[in-house]
Design a protein around this motif. Structure first.
Motif, short mmCIF file in Angstrom:
data_model
loop_
_atom_site.label_atom_id
_atom_site.label_comp_id
_atom_site.label_asym_id
_atom_site.label_seq_id
_atom_site.Cartn_x
_atom_site.Cartn_y
_atom_site.Cartn_z
N UNK A 121 1.60 18.56 6.52
CA UNK A 121 2.72 17.68 6.14
C UNK A 121 2.34 16.22 6.05
N UNK A 122 3.28 15.42 5.54
CA UNK A 122 3.06 13.98 5.43
C UNK A 122 3.05 13.36 6.83
N UNK A 123 1.99 12.67 7.17
CA UNK A 123 1.94 12.07 8.51
C UNK A 123 2.70 10.76 8.54
N UNK A 124 2.72 10.10 9.69
CA UNK A 124 3.27 8.75 9.79
C UNK A 124 2.19 7.81 9.25
N UNK A 125 2.24 7.59 7.95
CA UNK A 125 1.13 6.90 7.27
C UNK A 125 1.00 5.46 7.76
N UNK A 126 2.15 4.79 7.80
CA UNK A 126 2.16 3.38 8.22
C UNK A 126 1.55 3.24 9.62
N UNK A 127 2.03 4.07 10.55
CA UNK A 127 1.53 3.97 11.93
C UNK A 127 0.05 4.34 11.99
N UNK A 128 -0.32 5.36 11.24
CA UNK A 128 -1.72 5.80 11.22
C UNK A 128 -2.62 4.68 10.75
N UNK A 129 -2.22 4.01 9.68
CA UNK A 129 -3.05 2.92 9.14
C UNK A 129 -3.11 1.75 10.12
N UNK A 130 -1.96 1.41 10.71
CA UNK A 130 -1.91 0.19 11.53
C UNK A 130 -2.48 0.39 12.93
N UNK A 131 -2.71 1.64 13.31
CA UNK A 131 -3.42 1.88 14.57
C UNK A 131 -4.81 1.22 14.52
N UNK A 154 0.79 -1.24 0.00
CA UNK A 154 0.00 0.00 0.00
C UNK A 154 0.82 1.28 0.00
N UNK A 155 2.15 1.17 0.18
CA UNK A 155 2.94 2.37 0.44
C UNK A 155 2.75 3.47 -0.60
N UNK A 156 2.26 4.59 -0.14
CA UNK A 156 2.04 5.74 -1.00
C UNK A 156 1.66 6.92 -0.10
N UNK A 157 1.76 8.15 -0.66
CA UNK A 157 1.37 9.28 0.19
C UNK A 157 -0.15 9.43 0.20
N UNK A 158 -0.64 10.06 1.29
CA UNK A 158 -2.09 10.15 1.47
C UNK A 158 -2.64 11.52 1.10
N UNK A 181 -3.92 4.98 -8.05
CA UNK A 181 -4.53 3.89 -7.29
C UNK A 181 -3.95 3.75 -5.88
N UNK A 182 -2.61 3.62 -5.81
CA UNK A 182 -1.99 3.35 -4.51
C UNK A 182 -2.26 4.46 -3.51
N UNK A 183 -2.21 5.69 -3.99
CA UNK A 183 -2.46 6.82 -3.08
C UNK A 183 -3.89 6.74 -2.53
N UNK A 184 -4.79 6.31 -3.38
CA UNK A 184 -6.18 6.17 -2.93
C UNK A 184 -6.31 5.04 -1.91
N UNK A 185 -5.57 3.94 -2.17
CA UNK A 185 -5.61 2.80 -1.23
C UNK A 185 -5.08 3.25 0.13
N UNK A 186 -3.93 3.95 0.13
CA UNK A 186 -3.33 4.40 1.39
C UNK A 186 -4.26 5.40 2.09
N UNK A 187 -4.83 6.32 1.31
CA UNK A 187 -5.72 7.33 1.90
C UNK A 187 -6.94 6.67 2.54
N UNK A 188 -7.52 5.73 1.82
CA UNK A 188 -8.71 5.04 2.36
C UNK A 188 -8.37 4.32 3.66
N UNK A 189 -7.22 3.63 3.66
CA UNK A 189 -6.81 2.89 4.86
C UNK A 189 -6.58 3.86 6.02
N UNK A 190 -5.92 4.99 5.72
CA UNK A 190 -5.63 5.99 6.75
C UNK A 190 -6.94 6.55 7.33
N UNK A 191 -7.88 6.80 6.46
CA UNK A 191 -9.15 7.38 6.92
C UNK A 191 -10.02 6.36 7.66
N UNK A 192 -9.78 5.07 7.38
CA UNK A 192 -10.51 4.04 8.16
C UNK A 192 -10.10 4.15 9.63
N UNK A 193 -8.83 4.42 9.87
CA UNK A 193 -8.38 4.58 11.26
C UNK A 193 -9.16 5.69 11.95
N UNK A 194 -9.34 6.79 11.25
CA UNK A 194 -10.07 7.91 11.87
C UNK A 194 -11.49 7.46 12.26
#
Ligand code: PMP
Length: 407
Positions: free
Chosen positions: A277-287, A51-55, A61-74
């Motif tokens: 700025x770019x957040x800690x995407x990996x940590x944000x998603x995996x929370x 999934x690695x990509x900026x949010x 595609x990948x940016x959308x995948x990462x963004x969706x995953x990040x927003x699921x955490x929220x």
């Protein structure tokens, strides 16, 4: 899960199978950070593998995948703490970041010379120093709620500190040094009688106690992912929409803007206004995986189990000759701080480590609290969902061994 299956929970945390100094690891430093279940560890690998990509930026595609995953955490955080809106969830790097954001942005807007900020005598440095810095900057005054010898807040002193000059009350839900659970609902209710907002430091509560920010009526609630079985480098600031709207942004940069012109920038809507700025995407998603894991075990099950374990540990430690427990409130969660008469906490900690038992020693980032009890520090054992009575027994044996070597 119909019953608390400690064996399967422990099997989910690979580090618990390791040894330290040739002994099975007994990890009792969960107040500092918790271990991570496989669900979180695998999700981290999965993120970088797939999934690695900026949010919030790319159309690809990948940016959308990462963004969706990040927003699921929220979304999951919103449910976990029962916030009214997703946009009240600001992703941060941790508790410290969240408190600094509020002290800085709220402070800029609302605190002026002669105003007062109330904290308590049991705060972590991260809920002292940012307010101190704000008070220095604004010529405001920091007021401190005193505590009893048991380690409980003096609520009548708190009541008498409240007045029209107070602009913020910032207190911890659970003390990281004493384990005291503070009556935060009552604290918030009393502050609101003066129209004063309250920030709750939930760093030591979020993984042990079911939190409902609306039922508490908290104005701000902050916590860290790494203390709730999630990755390091991500945290959450919950803020009531009303306050977040009124506060200026924290940092300027990408993502927090709607439109930038050299003459003037229009800031983004909530929560992005506070997420430059770019957040800690990996940590944000995996929370999200950590939250799922807690939900699977069930926070109420965890609370009941840990309360039982804390009782067991308190009794076992009280039975050791020469032990003095610091923090003897009836309302406690997950933490036992103690001193072994005649021994320095550091020396005790070193011997425990040799026996495979990980505890924390020192002031635990609560120096004023150490001063209150006139002690240099404590040994702190802090428990999590995967600890066992057998591990407490090992701790007790290790302390007895330390006593025989040091005294
Ligand atoms: N407040 C409390 C009560 C804590 O226990 C801690 C961590 N020890 C913090 C704040 C700071 O958390 P972090 O270092 O994750 O920002």
């Amino acid at each position: 899960m119909t019953h608390y299956d400690i064996h399967s929970i422990r099997a989910d945390f690979p580090i618990l199978k390791t040894t330290v100094n040739g002994k099975p690891l007994v990890y009792l430093d969960n107040g500092a950070t918790t271990q991570k279940p496989l669900a979180v560890i695998n999700a981290i690998t999965d993120y970088y593998t797939l999934k690695n990509s900026n949010v919030h930026r790319g159309v690809h595609h990948l940016s959308q995948v990462a963004t969706d995953a990040y927003e699921i955490t929220r979304k999951k955080v919103k449910h976990y703490i029962n916030a009214a809106h997703e946009h009240e969830i600001v992703m941060t790097s941790g508790t410290t970041h969240g408190i600094n954001l509020v002290s800085s942005c709220y402070g800029k807007q609302f605190v002026k010379a002669g105003d007062e900020i109330i904290i308590s005598a049991m705060e972590h440095h991260s809920n002292i120093v940012p307010w101190q810095m704000l008070c220095e900057e604004r010529n405001a005054t920091l007021k401190v709620i005193p505590i009893s010898d048991d380690g409980e807040l003096d609520m009548s002193a708190y009541r008498s500190l409240l007045n029209d000059r107070v602009k913020m009350v910032a207190v911890t839900y659970v003390s990281n040094t004493l384990g005291t659970i503070n009556p935060v609902k009552e604290i918030i209710k009393l502050a609101h009688e003066y129209g004063v907002p309250v920030l709750i430091d939930g760093a030591q509560a979020i993984q042990h106690i079911a939190v409902d920010v609306q039922a508490l009526d908290a104005d701000f609630f902050v916590f860290s992912g790494h203390k709730m079985y999630g990755p390091t480098g991500v945290g959450v600031l919950y803020g009531k929409e009303k306050w977040l709207e009124l506060m200026p942004p924290y940092q300027g940069g990408g993502d927090m803007i709607k439109e930038v012109k050299f003459e003037k920038t229009i800031y983004n809507e909530l929560p992005f206004k506070f997420e430059a700025g770019t957040p800690n995407i990996e940590a944000g998603i995996c929370l999200a995986n950590a939250i799922d894991y807690i939900n699977e075990v069930g926070l109420n099950n965890i609370s009941l189990y840990e309360t039982e374990l804390l009782k067991y540990a308190t009794k076992a430690l009280n039975d050791v000759e020469g032990i003095r427990i610091i923090g003897t409130s009836q309302e406690k969660s997950s933490v036992i701080s103690f001193l072994l008469d005649g021994a320095h906490p550091y020396d005790v900690g070193v011997i425990l480590d040799k026996l495979g038992v990980a505890v924390r020693t020192g002031h635990h980032c609560t120096q004023p609290l150490m001063e209150r009890f006139a002690i240099p520090g404590t040994v702190r054992a802090s428990i999590a969902m995967y600890n066992t009575k057998e591990e407490i027994d090992t701790l007790v044996l290790a302390i007895k061994k330390a006593a025989s070597m040091l005294l």
